[in-house]
Write an enzyme that holds these catalytic residues in place. Structure first.
Site, mmCIF file in Angstrom:
data_model
loop_
_atom_site.group_PDB
_atom_site.id
_atom_site.type_symbol
_atom_site.label_atom_id
_atom_site.label_comp_id
_atom_site.label_asym_id
_atom_site.label_seq_id
_atom_site.Cartn_x
_atom_site.Cartn_y
_atom_site.Cartn_z
ATOM 1 N N GLY A 31 0.804 -1.221 0.000
ATOM 2 C CA GLY A 31 0.000 0.000 0.000
ATOM 3 C C GLY A 31 0.832 1.264 0.000
ATOM 4 C CG HIS A 34 4.872 4.879 -5.091
ATOM 5 N ND1 HIS A 34 5.385 4.108 -6.114
ATOM 6 C CD2 HIS A 34 5.384 4.363 -3.943
ATOM 7 C CE1 HIS A 34 6.193 3.189 -5.605
ATOM 8 N NE2 HIS A 34 6.198 3.314 -4.286
ATOM 9 C CG HIS A 37 2.821 0.570 -5.435
ATOM 10 N ND1 HIS A 37 2.988 1.659 -4.616
ATOM 11 C CD2 HIS A 37 3.486 -0.448 -4.830
ATOM 12 C CE1 HIS A 37 3.697 1.312 -3.552
ATOM 13 N NE2 HIS A 37 4.029 0.047 -3.656
ATOM 14 C CD GLN A 61 7.507 -7.545 3.691
ATOM 15 O OE1 GLN A 61 6.725 -8.382 3.259
ATOM 16 N NE2 GLN A 61 8.007 -6.583 2.929
ATOM 17 N N GLY A 147 8.533 -5.127 -8.931
ATOM 18 C CA GLY A 147 9.313 -3.999 -9.415
ATOM 19 C C GLY A 147 10.812 -4.241 -9.326
ATOM 20 C CD GLN A 153 10.019 -7.790 -2.821
ATOM 21 O OE1 GLN A 153 10.010 -7.616 -1.608
ATOM 22 N NE2 GLN A 153 9.274 -7.070 -3.631
ATOM 23 C CG MET A 184 8.286 7.376 -7.607
ATOM 24 S SD MET A 184 6.675 7.435 -8.388
ATOM 25 C CE MET A 184 6.903 8.918 -9.356
ATOM 26 C CB SER A 186 5.663 3.400 0.646
ATOM 27 O OG SER A 186 5.079 2.712 -0.426
ATOM 28 N NE ARG A 187 10.652 1.155 4.845
ATOM 29 C CZ ARG A 187 10.443 -0.126 4.475
ATOM 30 N NH1 ARG A 187 10.710 -0.510 3.243
ATOM 31 N NH2 ARG A 187 9.973 -1.005 5.331
HETATM 32 P P1 AMP Z 1 5.918 -2.375 -1.683
HETATM 33 O O1 AMP Z 1 4.538 -1.826 -1.537
HETATM 34 O O2 AMP Z 1 7.001 -1.406 -1.366
HETATM 35 O O3 AMP Z 1 6.085 -3.715 -1.015
HETATM 36 O O4 AMP Z 1 6.103 -2.667 -3.235
HETATM 37 C C1 AMP Z 1 5.179 -3.452 -3.948
HETATM 38 C C2 AMP Z 1 5.732 -3.698 -5.319
HETATM 39 O O5 AMP Z 1 5.950 -2.449 -5.976
HETATM 40 C C3 AMP Z 1 7.088 -4.426 -5.309
HETATM 41 O O6 AMP Z 1 7.119 -5.354 -6.375
HETATM 42 C C4 AMP Z 1 8.057 -3.298 -5.524
HETATM 43 O O7 AMP Z 1 9.271 -3.709 -6.115
HETATM 44 C C5 AMP Z 1 7.277 -2.411 -6.468
HETATM 45 N N1 AMP Z 1 7.794 -1.040 -6.459
HETATM 46 C C6 AMP Z 1 8.056 -0.269 -5.382
HETATM 47 N N2 AMP Z 1 8.585 0.925 -5.769
HETATM 48 C C7 AMP Z 1 8.660 0.873 -7.123
HETATM 49 C C8 AMP Z 1 9.127 1.789 -8.121
HETATM 50 N N3 AMP Z 1 9.615 2.978 -7.801
HETATM 51 N N4 AMP Z 1 9.060 1.399 -9.413
HETATM 52 C C9 AMP Z 1 8.568 0.187 -9.746
HETATM 53 N N5 AMP Z 1 8.110 -0.712 -8.855
HETATM 54 C C10 AMP Z 1 8.156 -0.375 -7.562
#
Ligand code: AMP
Length: 285
Positions: A31, A34, A37, A61, A147, A153, A184, A186-187
């Site tokens: 969640g 951005h 996602h 995690q 991503g 990962q 980009m 979320s952090r």
């Molecule tokens: P997260 O919500 O951070 O666990 O990310 C969910 C998915 O979004 C994961 O597969 C991440 O690698 C991908 N993701 C996060 N940031 C980006 C980004 N800037 N560009 C592309 N994919 C992303």
């Protein structure tokens, strides 16, 4: 877009879709959505009849001193964004259903989770692979999109899929960046305004590495030192690791052997935010 909160309901839905001959693509997230996602959701829409996204801030995690409790959870806003971008179903399971009392099963990918981010986050990938396998079993997608931003990962999940003979296909979406190059995340919300101004140096460093590689530099120590100097000069960014590794084993290389992964993790000095980024030298993930 239908929001599904219970595992049974999600399993029934995936069975119904399967019986109707519909293919399913899946984008797991935590969640605080951005454009990174959303780019994965767009890929998902092209790959199957129905696109399912999940939002679950997965406790297993996060390390004990990490940001699990303060991780942003703007659920309603996320649902609006997902719906606007064509998500068919949002799976947002309840933590107590994912990890009920007496929960005792984990999936561990071995060596490749002990390098790079695995050094400072020892149980992180065990949590990731466990939750991703659970989500795959519940959602039953033909294809799942991750991503490149989290390159280790992707490599770990592909390893799990291959080693455990899972039927899902893993696709990778390119890293989406802010205009100034910062990946980009979320952090990024945690950054102070000074840190936010300094943070593009992380990607600039990777671009410098790419330039050196393109000009023929093969010595990884020379490339890594150069990037380290750039980061340290910014004052606000401290490198945790700067590595050039084999894309399968994630072991460090002395000489660049294309394609290989150049991955970095940094911590910011004021808010203590941990930021990661990477590029592939001479190929793609
Ligand atoms: P997260 O919500 O951070 O666990 O990310 C969910 C998915 O979004 C994961 O597969 C991440 O690698 C991908 N993701 C996060 N940031 C980006 C980004 N800037 N560009 C592309 N994919 C992303």
């Amino acid at each position: 877009m239908k929001i599904i909160k219970h595992i049974d309901e999600m399993k029934n839905l995936s069975l119904t879709l399967q019986k109707a001959g519909k293919t399913v693509s899946f984008v797991p997230t935590m969640g605080a959505l951005h454009d990174g996602h959303i780019s994965l959701l767009k890929i998902a829409k092209q790959k199957a009849d129905k696109a399912i996204m999940s939002i679950f801030v997965n406790p297993t995690q996060f390390g004990p001193k990490e940001d699990f409790s303060k991780y942003p959870r703007p659920f309603e806003q996320d649902c609006e964004i997902a719906e606007k971008n064509g998500c068919d179903f949002m799976f947002a399971p309840i933590s107590e259903e994912m990890y009920p009392p007496h929960y005792n099963t984990y999936v561990s990918v071995e060596e490749i989770t002990r390098t790079l981010c695995g050094i400072s986050r020892p149980n992180h990938f065990r949590g990731v692979t466990t939750v991703v396998l659970k989500l795959f079993n519940i959602v039953n997608p033909q294809v799942a999109i991750f991503g490149q931003k989290d390159a280790q990962q992707v490599i770990v999940i592909k390893r799990m899929v291959q080693d455990l003979n899972l039927s899902v296909r893993i696709e990778t979406g390119a890293t989406i960046r802010e205009k100034d190059g910062l990946a980009m995340s979320s952090r990024n919300k945690y950054l102070t305004s000074e840190e936010r101004k300094a943070a593009p140096v992380i990607y600039n460093g990777l671009q410098t590495a790419l330039e050196l590689f393109t000009k023929g530099e093969k010595d990884t120590q020379i490339i890594r030192d150069k990037i380290s100097q750039l980061y340290l000069a910014s004052q606000l960014i401290t490198p945790e690791y700067i590595e050039i590794v084999n894309m399968t084993t994630l072991q460090s290389l002395d000489q660049v052997e294309a394609p290989c992964l150049m991955a970095v993790a940094c911590r910011t000095g004021q808010s203590g935010t941990r930021l990661i980024d990477n590029i592939v030298l001479g190929g793609s993930l």
